[in-house]
Write a protein that holds these residues in place. Structure first.
Motif, short mmCIF file in Angstrom:
data_model
loop_
_atom_site.label_atom_id
_atom_site.label_comp_id
_atom_site.label_asym_id
_atom_site.label_seq_id
_atom_site.Cartn_x
_atom_site.Cartn_y
_atom_site.Cartn_z
N TYR A 112 -10.79 -3.12 -3.55
CA TYR A 112 -10.54 -2.95 -2.12
C TYR A 112 -9.31 -2.07 -1.89
CZ TYR A 112 -9.41 -3.67 2.68
OH TYR A 112 -9.11 -3.44 3.99
N GLU A 113 -8.23 -2.34 -2.61
CA GLU A 113 -7.01 -1.55 -2.45
C GLU A 113 -7.26 -0.08 -2.77
OE1 GLU A 113 -3.96 -3.47 -4.74
OE2 GLU A 113 -3.76 -5.11 -3.29
N PHE A 163 0.81 -6.16 5.36
CA PHE A 163 -0.61 -6.15 5.03
C PHE A 163 -0.85 -7.21 3.96
CE2 PHE A 163 -4.37 -4.67 2.83
CZ PHE A 163 -5.17 -4.21 3.85
N LEU A 164 -1.79 -8.12 4.21
CA LEU A 164 -2.06 -9.21 3.26
C LEU A 164 -3.55 -9.25 2.96
CD1 LEU A 164 -1.02 -11.75 1.75
CD2 LEU A 164 -1.45 -13.02 3.84
N PHE A 165 -3.89 -9.26 1.69
CA PHE A 165 -5.27 -9.33 1.23
C PHE A 165 -5.44 -10.59 0.40
CE2 PHE A 165 -8.59 -8.83 -1.84
CZ PHE A 165 -9.57 -8.12 -1.19
N LEU A 176 -7.18 5.77 3.78
CA LEU A 176 -5.93 6.09 4.46
C LEU A 176 -5.44 7.48 4.09
CD1 LEU A 176 -4.04 2.69 4.15
CD2 LEU A 176 -4.95 3.71 6.23
N SER A 177 -5.59 7.85 2.83
CA SER A 177 -5.18 9.20 2.41
C SER A 177 -6.00 10.27 3.10
CB SER A 177 -5.30 9.35 0.89
OG SER A 177 -4.40 8.46 0.26
N ALA A 178 -7.32 10.06 3.17
CA ALA A 178 -8.18 11.03 3.85
C ALA A 178 -7.86 11.08 5.34
CB ALA A 178 -9.65 10.67 3.64
N LEU A 205 0.84 -1.19 0.00
CA LEU A 205 0.00 0.00 0.00
C LEU A 205 0.88 1.24 0.00
CD1 LEU A 205 -2.72 -0.99 2.61
CD2 LEU A 205 -2.94 -0.92 0.13
N PRO A 206 0.55 2.23 -0.80
CA PRO A 206 1.39 3.43 -0.89
C PRO A 206 1.19 4.35 0.32
CG PRO A 206 -0.55 3.71 -2.23
CD PRO A 206 -0.61 2.31 -1.66
#
Length: 190
Positions: A168-169, A158-160, A176-178, A147-148
């Motif tokens: 989802y990503e 992190f594993l999806f 996360l950005s917000a 994830l960036p």
């Protein structure tokens, strides 16, 4: 549809393994409120799955039961790294007893993933990964989801697993950005 997600949560002075999953089993229709995560009796590791419930569910139940029934795998005599190897043998033995041609097994198991994670006392750290079936049988993979920024996890813990991974990503990146932007503006995240 299946979503199973795992990550290692890093706090100031501790870490914890978090594993979440949806609760829908689908085979002949859909059944909600079903278990897809199986903690082992030893208390330091667990299994999870995604894929066709007709195959993935019995694999998970049988593997969990086999590990819980053997005293050395149930009592932490073996580290989770060794449990991972036992689990691989158990899964492959189960599949070898399945009376289907190899090509049919590959087709039936292409969407099946068995999550395995836990605390390694040898490494003093958590391990997370999953088993995926290919031509030679189940193999353990440690690939993680990258994830960036702002999810600053150098270890990529992190594993999806499951359906709709790209969707989802993209959603989690937005959240996360917000969250990072709002926290940064309030000087909470610094």
């Amino acid at each position: 549809m299946t979503i199973t997600i795992s990550w290692i949560n890093h706090n100031i002075d501790t870490k914890e393994l978090i594993l979440i999953s949806d609760s829908r089993l689908r085979s002949y229709g859909a059944m909600d409120q079903c278990q897809k995560i199986f903690p082992l009796e030893r208390g330091d590791c667990c299994l999870g799955f995604c894929g066709d419930a007709q195959i993935a569910y019995p694999l998970s139940v049988q593997a969990s039961s086999a590990l819980n029934n053997f005293i050395k795998t149930r009592t932490r005599i073996f580290d989770v790294l060794e449990i991972k190897d036992f689990l691989c043998k158990i899964l492959n033995n189960l599949i070898s007893s399945w009376d289907l041609k190899k090509s049919e097994k590959l087709t039936e198991l292409k969407e099946t993933n068995i999550f395995f994670g836990g605390w390694s006392w040898k490494k003093s750290d958590f391990i997370i990964g999953y088993f995926k079936y290919d031509d030679s049988g189940f193999i353990y993979h440690k690939r993680k989801t990258n994830l960036p920024h702002p999810f600053r996890d150098q270890n990529k813990s992190f594993l999806f697993l499951g359906d709709y991974q790209r969707d989802y990503e993209n959603e989690i990146k937005k959240i996360l950005s917000a969250s990072f932007t709002n926290s940064h503006e309030k000087n909470i995240f610094l």
